[in-house]
Design a protein around this motif. Structure first.
Motif, PDB file in Angstrom:
ATOM      1  N   LYS A   1      15.278  25.825 -32.585  1.00  0.00           N
ATOM      2  CA  LYS A   1      16.499  25.632 -32.985  1.00  0.00           C
ATOM      3  C   LYS A   1      17.609  26.047 -32.292  1.00  0.00           C
ATOM      4  N   ALA A   2      17.320  27.282 -31.687  1.00  0.00           N
ATOM      5  CA  ALA A   2      18.397  27.881 -30.808  1.00  0.00           C
ATOM      6  C   ALA A   2      18.465  27.459 -29.468  1.00  0.00           C
ATOM      7  N   ASN A   3      17.326  26.811 -28.944  1.00  0.00           N
ATOM      8  CA  ASN A   3      17.316  26.339 -27.492  1.00  0.00           C
ATOM      9  C   ASN A   3      17.216  24.918 -27.216  1.00  0.00           C
ATOM     10  N   CYS A   4      17.382  24.186 -28.509  1.00  0.00           N
ATOM     11  CA  CYS A   4      17.225  22.839 -27.911  1.00  0.00           C
ATOM     12  C   CYS A   4      18.498  22.210 -27.474  1.00  0.00           C
ATOM     13  N   PRO A   5      18.738  21.316 -26.515  1.00  0.00           N
ATOM     14  CA  PRO A   5      19.847  20.946 -25.980  1.00  0.00           C
ATOM     15  C   PRO A   5      21.315  20.584 -26.790  1.00  0.00           C
ATOM     16  N   ILE A   6      20.510  20.026 -27.883  1.00  0.00           N
ATOM     17  CA  ILE A   6      21.551  19.424 -28.872  1.00  0.00           C
ATOM     18  C   ILE A   6      22.348  20.576 -29.791  1.00  0.00           C
TER      19      ILE A   6
ATOM     20  N   TYR B   1      28.374  21.689 -40.199  1.00  0.00           N
ATOM     21  CA  TYR B   1      27.024  22.261 -40.002  1.00  0.00           C
ATOM     22  C   TYR B   1      26.066  20.949 -39.734  1.00  0.00           C
ATOM     23  N   SER B   2      24.695  21.459 -39.161  1.00  0.00           N
ATOM     24  CA  SER B   2      23.727  20.733 -39.014  1.00  0.00           C
ATOM     25  C   SER B   2      22.621  21.160 -39.693  1.00  0.00           C
ATOM     26  N   ARG B   3      21.748  20.600 -40.591  1.00  0.00           N
ATOM     27  CA  ARG B   3      20.932  21.352 -41.328  1.00  0.00           C
ATOM     28  C   ARG B   3      19.608  20.564 -40.903  1.00  0.00           C
TER      29      ARG B   3
ATOM     30  N   THR C   1      14.259  16.196 -40.447  1.00  0.00           N
ATOM     31  CA  THR C   1      15.391  15.443 -41.182  1.00  0.00           C
ATOM     32  C   THR C   1      16.644  16.377 -40.730  1.00  0.00           C
ATOM     33  N   ALA C   2      17.747  15.657 -39.777  1.00  0.00           N
ATOM     34  CA  ALA C   2      18.602  16.482 -39.787  1.00  0.00           C
ATOM     35  C   ALA C   2      19.762  15.981 -40.541  1.00  0.00           C
ATOM     36  N   GLU C   3      20.747  16.778 -41.137  1.00  0.00           N
ATOM     37  CA  GLU C   3      21.834  16.357 -42.139  1.00  0.00           C
ATOM     38  C   GLU C   3      23.031  16.869 -41.386  1.00  0.00           C
ATOM     39  N   VAL C   4      23.908  16.017 -41.032  1.00  0.00           N
ATOM     40  CA  VAL C   4      25.089  16.594 -40.237  1.00  0.00           C
ATOM     41  C   VAL C   4      26.151  16.399 -41.287  1.00  0.00           C
ATOM     42  N   SER C   5      27.141  17.227 -41.456  1.00  0.00           N
ATOM     43  CA  SER C   5      28.228  17.156 -42.436  1.00  0.00           C
ATOM     44  C   SER C   5      29.755  17.070 -41.739  1.00  0.00           C
ATOM     45  N   LEU C   6      30.477  16.179 -42.046  1.00  0.00           N
ATOM     46  CA  LEU C   6      31.647  16.067 -41.802  1.00  0.00           C
ATOM     47  C   LEU C   6      32.775  16.322 -42.806  1.00  0.00           C
ATOM     48  N   GLU C   7      33.511  17.288 -42.493  1.00  0.00           N
ATOM     49  CA  GLU C   7      34.497  17.755 -43.620  1.00  0.00           C
ATOM     50  C   GLU C   7      35.817  17.857 -42.849  1.00  0.00           C
ATOM     51  N   ASN C   8      36.934  17.280 -43.236  1.00  0.00           N
ATOM     52  CA  ASN C   8      38.272  17.284 -42.872  1.00  0.00           C
ATOM     53  C   ASN C   8      38.010  17.273 -41.365  1.00  0.00           C
ATOM     54  N   GLY C   9      37.584  16.294 -40.818  1.00  0.00           N
ATOM     55  CA  GLY C   9      37.453  16.097 -39.415  1.00  0.00           C
ATOM     56  C   GLY C   9      36.698  16.986 -38.569  1.00  0.00           C
TER      57      GLY C   9
ATOM     58  N   LEU D   1      26.169  21.706 -29.971  1.00  0.00           N
ATOM     59  CA  LEU D   1      27.148  21.471 -31.330  1.00  0.00           C
ATOM     60  C   LEU D   1      27.709  22.878 -31.175  1.00  0.00           C
ATOM     61  N   ASN D   2      28.871  22.836 -31.621  1.00  0.00           N
ATOM     62  CA  ASN D   2      29.640  24.107 -31.900  1.00  0.00           C
ATOM     63  C   ASN D   2      29.879  24.370 -33.576  1.00  0.00           C
ATOM     64  N   THR D   3      28.972  24.144 -34.210  1.00  0.00           N
ATOM     65  CA  THR D   3      28.851  24.513 -35.523  1.00  0.00           C
ATOM     66  C   THR D   3      27.562  25.278 -36.065  1.00  0.00           C
ATOM     67  N   LYS D   4      27.607  25.523 -37.447  1.00  0.00           N
ATOM     68  CA  LYS D   4      26.614  26.273 -38.111  1.00  0.00           C
ATOM     69  C   LYS D   4      25.488  25.496 -38.010  1.00  0.00           C
ATOM     70  N   ILE D   5      24.147  25.874 -37.711  1.00  0.00           N
ATOM     71  CA  ILE D   5      22.962  25.193 -37.479  1.00  0.00           C
ATOM     72  C   ILE D   5      21.786  25.925 -38.658  1.00  0.00           C
ATOM     73  N   GLU D   6      21.383  25.148 -39.562  1.00  0.00           N
ATOM     74  CA  GLU D   6      20.550  25.678 -40.554  1.00  0.00           C
ATOM     75  C   GLU D   6      19.107  25.125 -40.297  1.00  0.00           C
ATOM     76  N   LEU D   7      18.062  26.007 -40.496  1.00  0.00           N
ATOM     77  CA  LEU D   7      16.647  25.543 -40.396  1.00  0.00           C
ATOM     78  C   LEU D   7      16.033  25.765 -41.693  1.00  0.00           C
ATOM     79  N   GLU D   8      15.287  24.968 -42.224  1.00  0.00           N
ATOM     80  CA  GLU D   8      14.233  25.035 -43.272  1.00  0.00           C
ATOM     81  C   GLU D   8      12.967  24.544 -42.588  1.00  0.00           C
ATOM     82  N   ALA D   9      12.090  25.459 -42.385  1.00  0.00           N
ATOM     83  CA  ALA D   9      10.509  25.063 -41.827  1.00  0.00           C
ATOM     84  C   ALA D   9       9.361  25.180 -42.642  1.00  0.00           C
ATOM     85  N   THR D  10       8.827  24.090 -42.935  1.00  0.00           N
ATOM     86  CA  THR D  10       7.614  24.223 -43.712  1.00  0.00           C
ATOM     87  C   THR D  10       6.433  23.934 -42.856  1.00  0.00           C
ATOM     88  N   LEU D  11       5.603  25.059 -42.872  1.00  0.00           N
ATOM     89  CA  LEU D  11       4.198  24.449 -42.251  1.00  0.00           C
ATOM     90  C   LEU D  11       3.252  24.031 -43.257  1.00  0.00           C
ATOM     91  N   LEU D  12       3.030  22.693 -43.260  1.00  0.00           N
ATOM     92  CA  LEU D  12       1.818  21.944 -43.925  1.00  0.00           C
ATOM     93  C   LEU D  12       0.416  22.324 -43.795  1.00  0.00           C
TER      94      LEU D  12
END
Length: 136
Positions: free
Chosen positions: A116-121, A91-93, A79-87, A125-136
């Motif tokens: 996370k570092a190397n996917c083309p998207i 971040y993309s989480r 799941t990716a959450e993209v935040s738009l603040e003040n235009g 993106l010129n923003t902070k990218i956060e990752l929470e990775a859970t191995l089930l």
């Protein structure tokens, strides 16, 4: 490879509306408007589409990274959450839940960080990218 999408907008910023169409026609005259972007509308919006693109791109890149490391994922759910603040997109989480048989937690985290570092998207993106990775 090149892909195209067309956006049509009619009217003023707050009261107008538009339609998006992609080359594949997966989006075909799909509506978007101010309310869906900044309030609680029911259409799509650019940030939602960026979130979908980032989640899909990350999963595909991770499947390749895992394959190169000798692992085949059973499932990758991001799941990716993209935040738009003040235009500005601030971040993309990425929240990943993965089933990867035989992989250690350390190797899994390493592969997820690589994706996370190397996917083309992510690279786009010129923003902070956060990752929470859970191995089930």
């Amino acid at each position: 490879m090149k892909r195209t999408a067309t956006a049509i907008w009619k009217g003023a910023g707050k009261t107008g509306s538009g339609q998006l169409t992609t080359q594949s026609k997966v989006l075909n005259n799909t509506p978007y408007d101010y309310k869906s972007r900044f309030e609680d509308g029911t259409y799509t919006n650019p940030e939602e589409l960026i979130a979908a693109a980032h989640a899909g791109c990350f999963n595909m890149k991770l499947s390749f990274v895992l394959g190169d490391a000798g692992f085949t994922p059973e499932s990758l759910e991001t799941t990716a959450e993209v935040s738009l603040e003040n235009g500005t997109i601030t971040y993309s989480r990425l929240s990943l839940k993965a089933k990867v048989p035989g992989i250690s937690k350390e190797k899994f985290q390493q592969c997820a960080e690589d994706a996370k570092a190397n996917c083309p998207i992510s690279k786009l993106l010129n923003t902070k990218i956060e990752l929470e990775a859970t191995l089930l």
